[in-house]
Design an enzyme around this catalytic site. Structure first.
Site, mmCIF file in Angstrom:
data_model
loop_
_atom_site.group_PDB
_atom_site.id
_atom_site.type_symbol
_atom_site.label_atom_id
_atom_site.label_comp_id
_atom_site.label_asym_id
_atom_site.label_seq_id
_atom_site.Cartn_x
_atom_site.Cartn_y
_atom_site.Cartn_z
ATOM 1 N N ASP A 80 0.835 -1.201 0.000
ATOM 2 C CA ASP A 80 0.000 0.000 0.000
ATOM 3 C C ASP A 80 0.870 1.253 0.000
ATOM 4 O O ASP A 80 1.774 1.396 0.829
ATOM 5 C CB ASP A 80 -0.883 -0.029 1.251
ATOM 6 C CG ASP A 80 -1.919 1.066 1.279
ATOM 7 O OD1 ASP A 80 -2.365 1.493 0.200
ATOM 8 O OD2 ASP A 80 -2.293 1.492 2.395
ATOM 9 N N HIS A 81 0.622 2.145 -0.934
ATOM 10 C CA HIS A 81 1.291 3.449 -0.996
ATOM 11 C C HIS A 81 2.809 3.373 -1.029
ATOM 12 O O HIS A 81 3.500 4.093 -0.292
ATOM 13 C CB HIS A 81 0.846 4.339 0.163
ATOM 14 C CG HIS A 81 -0.545 4.877 0.005
ATOM 15 N ND1 HIS A 81 -0.867 5.876 -0.881
ATOM 16 C CD2 HIS A 81 -1.695 4.498 0.612
ATOM 17 C CE1 HIS A 81 -2.172 6.107 -0.807
ATOM 18 N NE2 HIS A 81 -2.701 5.281 0.084
ATOM 19 N N GLY A 179 -7.825 7.719 7.487
ATOM 20 C CA GLY A 179 -8.030 7.981 8.904
ATOM 21 C C GLY A 179 -9.491 8.121 9.262
ATOM 22 O O GLY A 179 -10.393 7.799 8.476
#
Length: 286
Positions: A80-81, A179
């Site tokens: 991820d990312h 978030g």
């Protein structure tokens, strides 16, 4: 059954369901996600951010591969990312079946160039690649990063990036943030923009910041090409709220402490798989 993202989402796209991508950074989270997927007969994606990878170490990816290979449902191990070509190469060397190159903060030309380079390398070893165009916001408690300002994905630029890179999936910015959203703030997805992007592209799309959005909007987004939905904060919050309560009790044995927190997180994962309509879809993969 360990597979790559392209094969996983090809089936999801053909049958119009989404697949949850759950951020994990411990054996407890990996186990509970796999257990729920097998119980509900759902394909699933285990994803690890480079910072999480630093924490768990390379050997943890071998553990995930063992879990995934033994699982009775399709499982993808996804980075991820990833922020660089080097991140992607480390992921490939340690056993991921899918990587993300997030060059969304760069100008379009540079995003295309680095994405193409990662695609060329990854495809030679049957590893799928996710790119990102536009920027995802950042809310409270995010470990995946983000931007103070959301830059919505431009449909024409998305069409160009996919055509010039051969990427397998594209993360789009349509109003979400990583978030947890503060009290009183409710994000709204730009579904009209998503529809236009979907009409221009023939690959599955990715929704980052999938925690905290309205269930109805997430379910509708799947109709317009979203095949992968990232979940982290909802699951982890449930775990740590329950863990905090357990720590106030008498037992401090880890095997006892984690029972209720894992159950709390497990309920979130079950809810998401039902929401994404992936329940029972493992049977579509032969």
């Amino acid at each position: 059954m360990l597979i790559n993202m392209k094969d996983l989402l090809h089936v999801a796209r053909a049958n119009q369901f989404g697949v949850g991508a759950f951020n994990i950074a411990s054996a407890e989270f990996a186990r509970l996600v796999i257990e729920v997927a097998e119980k509900l007969r759902s394909p699933v994606i285990l994803e690890i951010h480079p910072e999480e990878h630093e924490f768990v170490g390379d050997a943890f990816i071998g553990y995930l591969r063992a879990l995934a290979t033994a699982a009775s449902v399709p499982v993808v191990i996804h980075q991820d990312h990833g922020q660089s070509f080097e991140h992607a190469m480390r992921a490939i060397r340690t056993g991921y079946t899918s990587v993300m190159i997030d060059a969304s903060a760069l100008p379009l030309e540079e995003n295309i160039a680095i994405t193409r380079r990662v695609v060329e390398a990854a495809h030679t070893v049957n590893v799928s690649v996710e790119a990102e165009l536009g920027t995802i916001g950042v809310a409270q408690g995010s470990g995946e990063g983000g931007h103070s300002e959301i830059l919505y994905t431009d449909p024409a630029q998305a069409e160009r990036l996919v055509a010039e890179t051969g990427v397998d999936t594209l993360a789009v910015a349509i109003g979400t943030s990583h978030g947890l959203y503060p009290a009183g703030k409710q994000p709204k997805l730009d579904l009209e923009r998503l529809q236009e992007i979907h009409q221009r592209l023939n690959i599955p799309l990715v929704l980052h910041g999938g925690s905290g959005n309205k269930d109805s909007e997430v379910a509708e987004s799947i109709k317009y090409g979203i095949g992968k939905i990232n979940i982290s904060s909802d699951m982890k919050k449930a775990f740590f709220v329950a863990l905090e309560a357990e720590l106030k009790g008498n037992s401090h044995e880890p095997n006892a402490l984690y029972i209720k927190p894992m159950e709390a997180a497990r309920q979130v994962v079950e809810h998401k798989m039902h929401l994404f309509s992936s329940v029972g879809k493992a049977e579509l993969y032969v």
